[in-house]
Design a protein around this motif. Structure first.
Motif, PDB file in Angstrom:
ATOM      1  N   VAL A 262       1.049  -0.773   0.034  1.00 40.85           N
ATOM      2  CA  VAL A 262       0.197  -0.157  -0.305  1.00 40.85           C
ATOM      3  C   VAL A 262       0.450   1.200   0.156  1.00 40.85           C
ATOM      4  O   VAL A 262       0.194   2.454  -0.033  1.00 40.85           O
ATOM      5  CB  VAL A 262      -0.929   0.234   1.214  1.00 40.85           C
ATOM      6  CG1 VAL A 262      -2.564  -0.742   0.753  1.00 40.85           C
ATOM      7  CG2 VAL A 262      -0.351  -0.369   2.188  1.00 40.85           C
ATOM      8  N   CYS A 325      -4.533  -7.625  -5.872  1.00 43.42           N
ATOM      9  CA  CYS A 325      -4.821  -7.399  -4.134  1.00 43.42           C
ATOM     10  C   CYS A 325      -6.049  -7.933  -3.814  1.00 43.42           C
ATOM     11  O   CYS A 325      -7.066  -7.608  -4.339  1.00 43.42           O
ATOM     12  CB  CYS A 325      -4.921  -5.774  -4.366  1.00 43.42           C
ATOM     13  SG  CYS A 325      -3.244  -4.714  -4.778  1.00 43.42           S
ATOM     14  N   ASN A 327      -8.389  -8.032  -0.303  1.00 51.77           N
ATOM     15  CA  ASN A 327      -9.474  -7.348   0.565  1.00 51.77           C
ATOM     16  C   ASN A 327      -8.921  -7.791   1.841  1.00 51.77           C
ATOM     17  O   ASN A 327      -9.218  -7.174   3.415  1.00 51.77           O
ATOM     18  CB  ASN A 327     -10.119  -6.893   0.620  1.00 51.77           C
ATOM     19  CG  ASN A 327     -12.143  -8.167   0.825  1.00 51.77           C
ATOM     20  OD1 ASN A 327     -11.021  -9.280   0.786  1.00 51.77           O
ATOM     21  ND2 ASN A 327     -13.122  -7.662   0.337  1.00 51.77           N
ATOM     22  N   PRO A 343      -3.686  -3.410  -8.807  1.00 48.99           N
ATOM     23  CA  PRO A 343      -2.595  -2.006  -8.450  1.00 48.99           C
ATOM     24  C   PRO A 343      -3.323  -0.482  -8.969  1.00 48.99           C
ATOM     25  O   PRO A 343      -3.394  -1.075 -10.051  1.00 48.99           O
ATOM     26  CB  PRO A 343      -1.637  -2.177  -8.470  1.00 48.99           C
ATOM     27  CG  PRO A 343      -1.142  -3.757  -8.465  1.00 48.99           C
ATOM     28  CD  PRO A 343      -2.502  -3.907  -9.497  1.00 48.99           C
ATOM     29  N   VAL A 344      -3.079   0.122  -8.085  1.00 58.27           N
ATOM     30  CA  VAL A 344      -3.174   1.841  -8.658  1.00 58.27           C
ATOM     31  C   VAL A 344      -1.571   2.767  -8.602  1.00 58.27           C
ATOM     32  O   VAL A 344      -0.809   2.186  -7.950  1.00 58.27           O
ATOM     33  CB  VAL A 344      -4.315   2.914  -7.750  1.00 58.27           C
ATOM     34  CG1 VAL A 344      -5.805   2.038  -7.807  1.00 58.27           C
ATOM     35  CG2 VAL A 344      -3.786   2.977  -6.330  1.00 58.27           C
ATOM     36  N   ASP A 346       0.029   5.905  -8.437  1.00 57.76           N
ATOM     37  CA  ASP A 346       0.022   6.882  -7.789  1.00 57.76           C
ATOM     38  C   ASP A 346       0.768   8.308  -9.119  1.00 57.76           C
ATOM     39  O   ASP A 346       1.681   8.143  -9.713  1.00 57.76           O
ATOM     40  CB  ASP A 346       1.066   7.453  -6.679  1.00 57.76           C
ATOM     41  CG  ASP A 346       1.857   8.147  -6.144  1.00 57.76           C
ATOM     42  OD1 ASP A 346       2.380   9.313  -7.074  1.00 57.76           O
ATOM     43  OD2 ASP A 346       0.897   8.812  -5.331  1.00 57.76           O
ATOM     44  N   SER A 353       0.980   0.362  -6.787  1.00 57.46           N
ATOM     45  CA  SER A 353       0.408   0.336  -5.054  1.00 57.46           C
ATOM     46  C   SER A 353      -1.237  -0.381  -4.773  1.00 57.46           C
ATOM     47  O   SER A 353      -2.117  -0.006  -5.262  1.00 57.46           O
ATOM     48  CB  SER A 353       0.843   1.585  -3.943  1.00 57.46           C
ATOM     49  OG  SER A 353      -0.791   2.546  -4.365  1.00 57.46           O
ATOM     50  N   CYS A 354      -0.706  -1.761  -4.082  1.00 55.86           N
ATOM     51  CA  CYS A 354      -2.491  -2.004  -3.321  1.00 55.86           C
ATOM     52  C   CYS A 354      -3.353  -0.631  -3.188  1.00 55.86           C
ATOM     53  O   CYS A 354      -2.590  -0.502  -2.174  1.00 55.86           O
ATOM     54  CB  CYS A 354      -2.270  -3.092  -2.660  1.00 55.86           C
ATOM     55  SG  CYS A 354      -1.940  -4.650  -4.087  1.00 55.86           S
ATOM     56  N   PRO A 355      -4.116  -0.552  -3.246  1.00 61.40           N
ATOM     57  CA  PRO A 355      -5.542   0.097  -2.364  1.00 61.40           C
ATOM     58  C   PRO A 355      -5.489   0.249  -0.974  1.00 61.40           C
ATOM     59  O   PRO A 355      -4.805  -1.501  -0.899  1.00 61.40           O
ATOM     60  CB  PRO A 355      -6.798   0.299  -3.554  1.00 61.40           C
ATOM     61  CG  PRO A 355      -6.642  -1.137  -4.169  1.00 61.40           C
ATOM     62  CD  PRO A 355      -4.778  -1.179  -4.274  1.00 61.40           C
ATOM     63  N   SER A 356      -5.745   0.844  -0.190  1.00 59.78           N
ATOM     64  CA  SER A 356      -6.053   0.626   1.028  1.00 59.78           C
ATOM     65  C   SER A 356      -6.877  -0.455   1.588  1.00 59.78           C
ATOM     66  O   SER A 356      -7.171  -0.917   2.942  1.00 59.78           O
ATOM     67  CB  SER A 356      -5.666   1.853   1.860  1.00 59.78           C
ATOM     68  OG  SER A 356      -7.237   2.597   1.509  1.00 59.78           O
ATOM     69  N   THR A 357      -8.268  -0.167   0.793  1.00 61.71           N
ATOM     70  CA  THR A 357      -9.234  -1.013   0.871  1.00 61.71           C
ATOM     71  C   THR A 357      -9.004  -2.829   0.705  1.00 61.71           C
ATOM     72  O   THR A 357      -9.525  -3.785   1.187  1.00 61.71           O
ATOM     73  CB  THR A 357     -10.709  -0.849  -0.309  1.00 61.71           C
ATOM     74  OG1 THR A 357      -9.236  -0.963  -1.832  1.00 61.71           O
ATOM     75  CG2 THR A 357     -11.166   0.569  -0.255  1.00 61.71           C
ATOM     76  N   HIS A 358      -7.556  -3.227  -0.656  1.00 58.04           N
ATOM     77  CA  HIS A 358      -7.118  -4.361  -0.877  1.00 58.04           C
ATOM     78  C   HIS A 358      -5.691  -4.706  -0.477  1.00 58.04           C
ATOM     79  O   HIS A 358      -5.203  -4.521  -1.240  1.00 58.04           O
ATOM     80  CB  HIS A 358      -7.284  -4.737  -2.621  1.00 58.04           C
ATOM     81  CG  HIS A 358      -8.968  -4.615  -2.913  1.00 58.04           C
ATOM     82  ND1 HIS A 358     -10.028  -3.207  -2.749  1.00 58.04           N
ATOM     83  CD2 HIS A 358      -9.779  -5.469  -2.751  1.00 58.04           C
ATOM     84  CE1 HIS A 358     -10.858  -3.663  -2.900  1.00 58.04           C
ATOM     85  NE2 HIS A 358     -11.499  -5.092  -2.695  1.00 58.04           N
TER      86      HIS A 358
END
Length: 455
Positions: A262, A325, A327, A343-344, A346, A353-358
């Protein structure tokens, strides 16, 4: 992408600007170089036939290797996108499913309701509840194999080469076609005959009633390693101009890492949890959504959303990566997709990075399905391209695939830790410890089958 309407049909058409050309100057040697350079040159198979199987590995991994190189050089990711039926009744000594002597799966009668397609698309069947209950991962324990796993392993002469400079950890194997069924154990669990026609590979007993317990304890496997990998993999059947089902020559299966934390840093992946299932590719209930799949001709490697017209002496293939990724909470979700994510990137740093939700990084699964042919492949289409009551897709544009994991837990731990997290280049089912999965041999049988009647 745009939508054209003709009468009452809606045809989903893809934009023609997604194709790109990869220079292939030396056949499969060029692909081997893309996937590890000198480590792959001059490779000598341990047994006859393994060289042909390894050809599949370099085909399916080439796109991933090019993507990694471009990310490193440019900070951009070329993968980013905007916004029963009968089953085989025998497995030969090499693990091939017999194309003859088909037996019905489960009950021969169809459900009382009339047809509905899967993956959320609208149809003429009345809606019913078909969502498998969301399961707490901690409540599903790994099931150990009830046989000696060493019987399905072969010693290797050397350890796999390091791929840390990429950086990438890779685990590859080959599977063969198993059976056809109008079933989907993820979208329509327990409802035989509810789906469009699927081609299955991996677990030979996979059907509408399959869950983790049944997959781990029943069926053989058409993948390297035999029953060590009782996972079920499936995708919509490919139909040719004559209405026959095209049978793939082989399926390349590729698990890779490292993962994306993340915080944007590369991180180890976790072993795929017991009971996890995933769907990737085109959503049938959202035809305007982009899909990460790509169709190829084996030699020129030009990418397309739709099935290309390939030369008679080259394979037609489709490659699809799955989300990486998770959850960390659900093994499935109501739409069978939202429990995993891509991953998203920046925008400022260019880092994935993997999103904070996953936040949990999984090995990335990529499947490649390859067909031979002797005519114009552009006339082929997928069973899911023609969904009653739903949009009509261009040939091949609706491609998607499903995965329901059922690996032997110790074997999965080995390739996760030794191949992926230790950044080794494990091909041909190598486990990174001086052993590899046993061979399945090359498929023997016709390249077409008559489409079965819906039960």
């Amino acid at each position: 992408m745009h939508v054209a309407r003709f009468g009452q049909k809606m045809i989903v058409r893809r934009r023609p600007d997604r194709s790109s050309q990869i220079d292939q100057t030396d056949g499969t040697r060029a692909w081997a170089a893309l996937d590890g350079g000198e480590a792959h040159e001059g490779h000598t198979p341990d047994e006859p036939g393994r060289s042909r199987l390894l050809r599949g590995f370099v085909l399916v991994t080439a796109f991933a290797a090019v993507s990694i190189a471009l990310v490193a050089l440019l900070g951009t990711d070329p993968l980013e996108r905007s916004a029963e039926a009968p089953v085989p009744n025998s497995i030969d000594a090499d693990g091939h499913a017999s194309a003859n002597g088909l037996l019905p799966v489960g009950e021969a009668s169809a459900p009382a309701a009339t047809e509905r397609t899967d993956h959320g698309s609208a149809t003429d069947r009345p809606a019913t509840s078909n969502v498998r209950p969301v399961t707490d991962p901690e409540s599903v324990a790994f099931i150990e194999s009830d046989f000696d796993v060493e019987e399905f392993l072969v010693e290797t002469e050397s350890l796999p080469a390091s791929s840390a400079t990429e950086p990438s950890g890779n685990f590859r194997l080959i599977c063969q076609f198993s059976h056809l069924a109008y079933d989907d154990p993820i979208v329509h669990p327990g409802e035989a005959g509810r789906s469009h026609l699927h081609m299955f590979f991996g677990n030979t007993a996979a059907d509408a009633s399959s869950d983790y317990d049944r997959l781990r304890t029943s069926g053989e496997s058409t993948c390297q390693g035999g029953s060590l990998n009782r996972s079920a993999y499936w995708a919509p059947a490919v139909i040719d101009q004559d209405g026959d089902v095209r049978v793939p020559d082989f399926i390349s299966v590729y698990y890779k890492g490292p993962g994306h934390g993340v915080d944007g840093e590369l991180t180890d992946v976790v072993a795929l949890p017991a009971g996890l299932r995933m769907i990737a590719g085109q959503r049938l209930d959202a035809p305007l959504a982009e899909s990460p799949h790509d169709w190829y001709c084996e030699l020129d490697q030009e990418k397309s959303d739709t099935i290309p017209d390939c030369g008679p002496d080259e394979h037609v293939g489709v490659v699809l990566p799955f989300p990486t990724c998770w959850n960390g909470i659900e093994l499935d979700s109501p739409d069978h997709r939202s429990h995993v994510a891509e991953p998203v990137r920046d925008e400022a740093s260019g880092q994935l990075s993997c999103p904070s939700t996953h936040p949990t990084a999984l090995p990335q699964l990529t499947v490649g399905i390859w067909f031979s042919h002797d005519g114009d492949s552009s006339g082929w289409h997928l069973a899911s391209d023609r969904s009653p009551g739903g949009p009509e897709f261009e040939n091949g544009a609706s491609f998607h695939s499903d995965w329901f994991g059922a690996w032997d837990p110790e074997i999965q731990r080995r390739w996760t830790e030794l191949c992926i997290n230790d950044l080794l280049n494990c091909e041909g089912g190598e486990l990174g410890d001086g052993t590899r999965l046993s061979d399945i041999g090359e498929r023997v049988g016709p390249s077409t089958m008559t489409a079965p009647s819906r039960p």
